[in-house]
Design a protein around this motif. Structure first.
Motif, PDB file in Angstrom:
ATOM      1  N   CYS A   5      -6.761   1.410  14.106  1.00 49.03           N
ATOM      2  CA  CYS A   5      -6.094   0.337  13.366  1.00 49.03           C
ATOM      3  C   CYS A   5      -6.942  -0.123  12.182  1.00 49.03           C
ATOM      4  O   CYS A   5      -8.158  -0.285  12.302  1.00 49.03           O
ATOM      5  CB  CYS A   5      -5.826  -0.861  14.287  1.00 49.03           C
ATOM      6  SG  CYS A   5      -4.772  -0.468  15.686  1.00 49.03           S
ATOM      7  N   PHE A   6      -6.273  -0.331  11.054  1.00 50.30           N
ATOM      8  CA  PHE A   6      -6.906  -0.900   9.859  1.00 50.30           C
ATOM      9  C   PHE A   6      -6.324  -2.285   9.629  1.00 50.30           C
ATOM     10  O   PHE A   6      -5.099  -2.451   9.604  1.00 50.30           O
ATOM     11  CB  PHE A   6      -6.633  -0.031   8.631  1.00 50.30           C
ATOM     12  CG  PHE A   6      -7.298   1.311   8.661  1.00 50.30           C
ATOM     13  CD1 PHE A   6      -8.622   1.461   8.244  1.00 50.30           C
ATOM     14  CD2 PHE A   6      -6.616   2.436   9.099  1.00 50.30           C
ATOM     15  CE1 PHE A   6      -9.243   2.705   8.257  1.00 50.30           C
ATOM     16  CE2 PHE A   6      -7.221   3.681   9.119  1.00 50.30           C
ATOM     17  CZ  PHE A   6      -8.537   3.819   8.704  1.00 50.30           C
ATOM     18  N   GLY A   7      -7.205  -3.260   9.433  1.00 44.95           N
ATOM     19  CA  GLY A   7      -6.729  -4.622   9.206  1.00 44.95           C
ATOM     20  C   GLY A   7      -7.187  -5.175   7.875  1.00 44.95           C
ATOM     21  O   GLY A   7      -8.302  -4.890   7.408  1.00 44.95           O
ATOM     22  N   HIS A  36      -0.592  -5.942   4.035  1.00 51.69           N
ATOM     23  CA  HIS A  36       0.339  -5.398   3.043  1.00 51.69           C
ATOM     24  C   HIS A  36      -0.302  -4.390   2.089  1.00 51.69           C
ATOM     25  O   HIS A  36       0.371  -3.471   1.637  1.00 51.69           O
ATOM     26  CB  HIS A  36       0.942  -6.534   2.209  1.00 51.69           C
ATOM     27  CG  HIS A  36       1.945  -7.343   2.941  1.00 51.69           C
ATOM     28  ND1 HIS A  36       2.633  -8.379   2.357  1.00 51.69           N
ATOM     29  CD2 HIS A  36       2.390  -7.280   4.218  1.00 51.69           C
ATOM     30  CE1 HIS A  36       3.458  -8.911   3.235  1.00 51.69           C
ATOM     31  NE2 HIS A  36       3.312  -8.267   4.380  1.00 51.69           N
ATOM     32  N   HIS A  37      -1.577  -4.576   1.781  1.00 49.84           N
ATOM     33  CA  HIS A  37      -2.174  -3.784   0.712  1.00 49.84           C
ATOM     34  C   HIS A  37      -3.275  -2.835   1.183  1.00 49.84           C
ATOM     35  O   HIS A  37      -3.061  -1.629   1.316  1.00 49.84           O
ATOM     36  CB  HIS A  37      -2.721  -4.717  -0.382  1.00 49.84           C
ATOM     37  CG  HIS A  37      -1.693  -5.580  -1.022  1.00 49.84           C
ATOM     38  ND1 HIS A  37      -1.486  -6.895  -0.654  1.00 49.84           N
ATOM     39  CD2 HIS A  37      -0.797  -5.320  -2.002  1.00 49.84           C
ATOM     40  CE1 HIS A  37      -0.505  -7.420  -1.391  1.00 49.84           C
ATOM     41  NE2 HIS A  37      -0.072  -6.477  -2.217  1.00 49.84           N
ATOM     42  N   ARG A  38      -4.465  -3.396   1.428  1.00 55.78           N
ATOM     43  CA  ARG A  38      -5.629  -2.557   1.720  1.00 55.78           C
ATOM     44  C   ARG A  38      -5.471  -1.775   3.027  1.00 55.78           C
ATOM     45  O   ARG A  38      -5.759  -0.576   3.073  1.00 55.78           O
ATOM     46  CB  ARG A  38      -6.882  -3.440   1.762  1.00 55.78           C
ATOM     47  CG  ARG A  38      -7.232  -4.047   0.420  1.00 55.78           C
ATOM     48  CD  ARG A  38      -8.227  -5.196   0.540  1.00 55.78           C
ATOM     49  NE  ARG A  38      -7.617  -6.370   1.167  1.00 55.78           N
ATOM     50  CZ  ARG A  38      -8.245  -7.534   1.363  1.00 55.78           C
ATOM     51  NH1 ARG A  38      -9.509  -7.661   0.981  1.00 55.78           N
ATOM     52  NH2 ARG A  38      -7.615  -8.550   1.929  1.00 55.78           N
ATOM     53  N   SER A  39      -5.033  -2.438   4.075  1.00 56.46           N
ATOM     54  CA  SER A  39      -4.901  -1.758   5.368  1.00 56.46           C
ATOM     55  C   SER A  39      -3.834  -0.669   5.322  1.00 56.46           C
ATOM     56  O   SER A  39      -3.995   0.406   5.914  1.00 56.46           O
ATOM     57  CB  SER A  39      -4.565  -2.770   6.472  1.00 56.46           C
ATOM     58  OG  SER A  39      -3.318  -3.405   6.219  1.00 56.46           O
ATOM     59  N   VAL A  40      -2.748  -0.939   4.601  1.00 55.92           N
ATOM     60  CA  VAL A  40      -1.671   0.054   4.474  1.00 55.92           C
ATOM     61  C   VAL A  40      -2.169   1.274   3.708  1.00 55.92           C
ATOM     62  O   VAL A  40      -1.892   2.423   4.077  1.00 55.92           O
ATOM     63  CB  VAL A  40      -0.446  -0.566   3.768  1.00 55.92           C
ATOM     64  CG1 VAL A  40       0.620   0.499   3.506  1.00 55.92           C
ATOM     65  CG2 VAL A  40       0.134  -1.700   4.619  1.00 55.92           C
ATOM     66  N   THR A  41      -2.912   1.024   2.640  1.00 53.21           N
ATOM     67  CA  THR A  41      -3.462   2.123   1.842  1.00 53.21           C
ATOM     68  C   THR A  41      -4.370   3.016   2.691  1.00 53.21           C
ATOM     69  O   THR A  41      -4.247   4.247   2.675  1.00 53.21           O
ATOM     70  CB  THR A  41      -4.264   1.562   0.651  1.00 53.21           C
ATOM     71  OG1 THR A  41      -3.381   0.875  -0.241  1.00 53.21           O
ATOM     72  CG2 THR A  41      -4.960   2.684  -0.111  1.00 53.21           C
ATOM     73  N   LEU A  42      -5.273   2.405   3.446  1.00 50.66           N
ATOM     74  CA  LEU A  42      -6.208   3.176   4.250  1.00 50.66           C
ATOM     75  C   LEU A  42      -5.511   3.908   5.389  1.00 50.66           C
ATOM     76  O   LEU A  42      -5.870   5.043   5.728  1.00 50.66           O
ATOM     77  CB  LEU A  42      -7.301   2.255   4.799  1.00 50.66           C
ATOM     78  CG  LEU A  42      -8.271   1.695   3.746  1.00 50.66           C
ATOM     79  CD1 LEU A  42      -9.149   0.621   4.353  1.00 50.66           C
ATOM     80  CD2 LEU A  42      -9.126   2.813   3.160  1.00 50.66           C
ATOM     81  N   GLY A  70       0.793  -1.217   0.000  1.00 53.37           N
ATOM     82  CA  GLY A  70       0.000   0.000   0.000  1.00 53.37           C
ATOM     83  C   GLY A  70       0.826   1.268   0.000  1.00 53.37           C
ATOM     84  O   GLY A  70       0.287   2.367  -0.161  1.00 53.37           O
ATOM     85  N   ASN A  71       2.127   1.127   0.171  1.00 54.59           N
ATOM     86  CA  ASN A  71       3.019   2.280   0.058  1.00 54.59           C
ATOM     87  C   ASN A  71       3.325   2.621  -1.399  1.00 54.59           C
ATOM     88  O   ASN A  71       3.902   3.671  -1.680  1.00 54.59           O
ATOM     89  CB  ASN A  71       4.328   2.026   0.798  1.00 54.59           C
ATOM     90  CG  ASN A  71       4.153   2.111   2.305  1.00 54.59           C
ATOM     91  OD1 ASN A  71       3.297   2.835   2.805  1.00 54.59           O
ATOM     92  ND2 ASN A  71       4.961   1.354   3.044  1.00 54.59           N
TER      93      ASN A  71
END
Length: 281
Positions: A246-248, A253-259, A202-203
């Motif tokens: 916290c977003f899970g 790696h992807h969706r939670s990092v993006t949010l 997500g970075n």
């Protein structure tokens, strides 16, 4: 002379805080008996080179800690320039830190760590209300704590600024130990199943563009941000100075990092202080 009194819950990072203040040029004395503060100030008044000092005071002093209130009253009457820096962390984080170090909580008296934490909170309740700055170190690493302390002791800064601690995580690696709010992003389309995005995070712009290209992701992100902005004043009113969000997603790696990144950017743009951690990257 400027004085910083560092106090708070055992295991919350007071030793690290004293190290930071020492690096900032403060003359630091740890585990200082409160009744000796006045004696120290009288002595320091004769030393023109000593302009600022920090005292670490906590329940390790036993019955001597109870003298702190009287010492504070004396300093107020004599117009001493002092601030109280109070450090704390969630019960789960404190218990984990004690378990990792295998040390006994000073107020546990041979019982469970949780009982020691409860007793300490009750004993420190009055001094917490007097604090000029309260730092929740649950999600802070040493560098973040150092930055927070430098901000607090610097002139012209808001010492009671609210901080939103933002974290991304993967459910397959377990829930965060301490969180005020947890948002499940697993309902969003998963970039893991898009071959060119699978090994990114997500970075990376490509992943973020993919996740946020879905209307539901934009709506979800905006609703979460809006709710947090509405709730911050009420958390402050209840005496909290941080909120852990916290977003899970499945792997973290992807969706939670993006949010998490999206929330961090939007809150920062509105002048709200944040910390950001991607636990499982």
């Amino acid at each position: 002379m400027k004085i910083i009194i560092v106090t708070g819950l055992s295991g919350s990072g007071k030793t690290q805080a004293m190290d930071v203040l020492e690096d900032m040029g403060y003359y630091c004395i740890d585990n200082m008996p409160p009744l000796l503060i006045k004696n120290f100030l009288d002595m320091a008044a004769k030393n023109k080179e000593m302009e600022k000092a920090a005292f670490g005071i906590d329940v390790r002093g036993g019955s001597l800690f109870d003298d702190l209130k009287d010492s504070l009253e004396v300093m107020k009457k004599e117009d001493v320039d002092f601030k109280i820096l109070f450090l704390e962390a969630s019960d789960k984080v404190l218990a984990r830190r004690y378990n990792e170090t295998r040390r006994e909580h000073p107020l546990a008296h041979g019982e469970a760590v949780a009982k020691g934490i409860k007793r300490e909170k009750e004993r420190l309740e009055a001094i917490r209300k007097e604090a000029d700055a309260i730092i929740d170190t649950s999600y802070f690493n040493n560098a973040q704590l150092a930055a927070e302390i430098r901000n607090i002791v610097s002139e012209g800064k808001d010492n009671r600024t609210f901080t939103v601690n933002i974290m991304s995580f993967g459910y397959k690696n377990g829930m965060p130990i301490s969180a005020d709010m947890v948002f499940d992003a697993r309902f969003l389309p998963n970039p893991f199943y898009v071959e060119e995005l699978k090994h990114l995070t997500g970075n990376d712009k490509a992943v973020r563009d993919y996740v946020m290209s879905h209307d539901i992701a934009k709506l979800f992100a905006d609703e979460v941000r809006g709710m947090i902005e509405v709730l911050i004043p009420f958390y402050k009113k209840e005496g909290k100075f941080s909120l852990s969000v916290c977003f899970g997603c499945t792997g973290g790696h992807h969706r939670s990092v993006t949010l998490a990144n999206d929330l961090n950017e939007k809150l920062t743009a509105k002048g709200i202080r944040t910390t950001l951690e991607h636990r499982d990257l």
